[in-house]
Motif scaffolding. Structure first.
Motif, short mmCIF file in Angstrom:
data_model
loop_
_atom_site.label_atom_id
_atom_site.label_comp_id
_atom_site.label_asym_id
_atom_site.label_seq_id
_atom_site.Cartn_x
_atom_site.Cartn_y
_atom_site.Cartn_z
N TYR A 33 3.60 -5.37 -10.57
CA TYR A 33 4.81 -4.73 -10.10
C TYR A 33 5.19 -5.41 -8.77
CZ TYR A 33 4.71 -0.50 -13.11
OH TYR A 33 4.76 0.38 -14.15
N SER A 35 8.06 -4.97 -5.29
CA SER A 35 8.97 -4.08 -4.58
C SER A 35 9.83 -4.82 -3.58
CB SER A 35 8.18 -3.03 -3.80
OG SER A 35 7.74 -1.98 -4.60
N ILE A 37 11.38 -3.70 0.13
CA ILE A 37 11.25 -2.71 1.19
C ILE A 37 12.04 -3.22 2.38
CG2 ILE A 37 9.62 -1.52 2.72
CD1 ILE A 37 7.48 -2.28 0.43
N LEU A 45 10.07 1.84 8.05
CA LEU A 45 10.23 1.16 6.77
C LEU A 45 10.87 2.10 5.75
CD1 LEU A 45 6.65 -0.36 6.76
CD2 LEU A 45 8.78 -1.66 7.00
N TRP A 47 11.44 2.11 1.51
CA TRP A 47 11.33 1.50 0.20
C TRP A 47 12.70 1.47 -0.45
CZ3 TRP A 47 12.26 4.42 -4.28
CH2 TRP A 47 12.09 3.71 -5.49
N TYR A 50 11.61 -0.87 -6.88
CA TYR A 50 10.49 -1.61 -7.46
C TYR A 50 10.72 -1.82 -8.95
CZ TYR A 50 8.07 2.66 -9.21
OH TYR A 50 7.72 3.83 -9.84
N ASP A 99 2.84 -5.17 -5.53
CA ASP A 99 2.37 -3.80 -5.69
C ASP A 99 1.13 -3.68 -6.55
OD1 ASP A 99 5.56 -2.00 -5.87
OD2 ASP A 99 4.46 -2.87 -4.20
N THR A 100 0.31 -2.67 -6.22
CA THR A 100 -0.75 -2.22 -7.11
C THR A 100 -0.39 -0.78 -7.51
OG1 THR A 100 -2.14 -1.16 -5.45
CG2 THR A 100 -2.34 -3.55 -5.69
N SER A 102 -1.37 1.84 -6.19
CA SER A 102 -1.38 2.80 -5.08
C SER A 102 -0.83 2.26 -3.78
CB SER A 102 -2.81 3.29 -4.84
OG SER A 102 -3.65 2.20 -4.49
N HIS A 103 -0.49 0.98 -3.71
CA HIS A 103 -0.03 0.43 -2.43
C HIS A 103 0.58 -0.95 -2.65
CE1 HIS A 103 -4.17 -0.91 -3.11
NE2 HIS A 103 -3.83 -2.02 -2.46
N SER A 104 1.24 -1.42 -1.59
CA SER A 104 1.73 -2.80 -1.57
C SER A 104 0.74 -3.62 -0.77
CB SER A 104 3.11 -2.86 -0.91
OG SER A 104 4.06 -2.13 -1.65
N ASP A 105 0.11 -4.60 -1.43
CA ASP A 105 -1.00 -5.26 -0.75
C ASP A 105 -0.62 -6.55 -0.03
OD1 ASP A 105 -2.76 -6.62 -3.71
OD2 ASP A 105 -0.64 -6.67 -3.10
N TRP A 107 2.87 -8.74 1.65
CA TRP A 107 4.28 -8.70 1.99
C TRP A 107 4.74 -10.10 2.41
CZ3 TRP A 107 6.72 -3.73 3.84
CH2 TRP A 107 5.94 -2.61 3.53
N VAL B 34 -3.22 8.55 -2.63
CA VAL B 34 -2.48 7.29 -2.66
C VAL B 34 -1.77 7.06 -1.35
CG1 VAL B 34 -2.27 7.00 -5.14
CG2 VAL B 34 -0.64 8.45 -3.94
N TYR B 38 -0.35 0.59 7.24
CA TYR B 38 0.02 -0.79 7.53
C TYR B 38 0.11 -0.99 9.03
CZ TYR B 38 1.21 -0.53 2.63
OH TYR B 38 1.13 -0.33 1.29
N LEU B 48 -1.50 -4.64 5.26
CA LEU B 48 -2.27 -3.50 4.73
C LEU B 48 -3.61 -3.41 5.44
CD1 LEU B 48 -2.54 -1.32 2.43
CD2 LEU B 48 -3.70 -3.13 1.11
N TYR B 93 2.43 6.96 -2.20
CA TYR B 93 2.88 6.25 -3.40
C TYR B 93 3.09 7.19 -4.57
CZ TYR B 93 3.09 1.17 -3.75
OH TYR B 93 3.48 -0.15 -3.73
N PHE B 99 7.68 6.26 3.24
CA PHE B 99 6.97 5.83 4.45
C PHE B 99 7.11 6.86 5.56
CE2 PHE B 99 5.75 1.50 3.52
CZ PHE B 99 6.60 1.12 2.51
#
Lengths: 117, 108
Positions: A33, A35, A37, A45, A47, A50, A99-100, A102-105, A107, B34, B38, B48, B93, B99
């Motif tokens: 996935y 996104s 942002i 921030l 969002w 996505y 994206d995963t 549970s989070h955006s790893d 950027w 979840v 950051y 992250l 999430y 956020f």
């Protein structure tokens, strides 16, 4: 290593359009996935949108629904954001992110969009 | 969904510990594990540092830790260092992504 590079930002008049691109490398783009942002100057921030790995699932923030369109080209390892009917409040730095569940790893470094007459 | 609530600023001296809170509702922070955090330096992209409430990505210092109680998640930085001075953002999430407003950490 994972790299995300945004482009396409700039100065546009209210009501105008802009298309942002995000070039991905260092991972299997079609597995993730992605996104968009954004961050307004000096603010937090937000969002924006996505899209699932195949493109079949898409979500938008209410603030951009009907005006912005997210898309991707897995063959080109690229993510896009078509922005129409731009408003002053859309002025922000736009980031693409991987994206995963549970989070955006990861950027990108972001691209600045300024909406002003 | 409304933004999560973070304090606008926190400060601490080198070597101290600080905690940044992130308050949501039973529909976001309180519902699933979840929550992510950051770190962002001026003019740079967010990085992250905590995911799924308390997990650290590879390479992130163990001085950073996360927790959650009810509808409030927390980020704790122990052994504060000058390089920790940055903005910190929480994120939930659940469904769409929401956020917090961000917290500016000042190391005195």
């Amino acid at each position: 290593q994972v790299q995300l590079v945004e482009s396409g930002g700039g100065l546009v008049k209210p009501g105008g359009s802009l298309r942002l691109s995000c070039a991905a490398s260092g991972f299997t783009f079609s597995d993730y996935y992605m996104s968009w942002i954004r961050q307004t100057p000096g603010k937090g921030l937000e969002w924006v949108s996505y899209m699932s790995s195949s493109g079949s699932r898409i979500f938008y923030a209410d603030s951009v629904k009907g005006r912005f369109t997210i898309s991707r080209d897995n063959a080109k390892n690229s993510l896009y954001l078509q922005m129409n009917s731009l408003r002053a409040e859309d002025t922000a730095v736009y980031y693409c992110a991987r994206d995963t569940e549970s989070h955006s790893d990861y950027w990108g470094q972001g691209t600045l969009v300024t909406v002003s007459s | 969904q409304s933004a999560l609530t973070q304090p606008a600023s926190v400060s601490g001296s080198p070597g101290q510990s600080i905690t940044i809170s992130c308050t949501g509702t039973s529909s976001d922070v309180g519902s699933y594990n979840v929550v992510s955090w950051y770190q962002q330096y001026p003019g740079k992209a967010p990085k992250l540092i905590i995911y799924e409430v308390s997990k650290r990505p590879s390479g992130v210092s163990n001085r950073f830790s996360g927790s959650k109680s009810g509808n409030t998640a927390s980020l704790t930085i122990s052994g504060l260092q000058a390089e920790d001075e940055a903005d910190y953002h929480c994120c939930s999430y659940v469904g769409s992504r929401v956020f917090g407003g961000g917290t500016k950490l000042t190391v005195l």
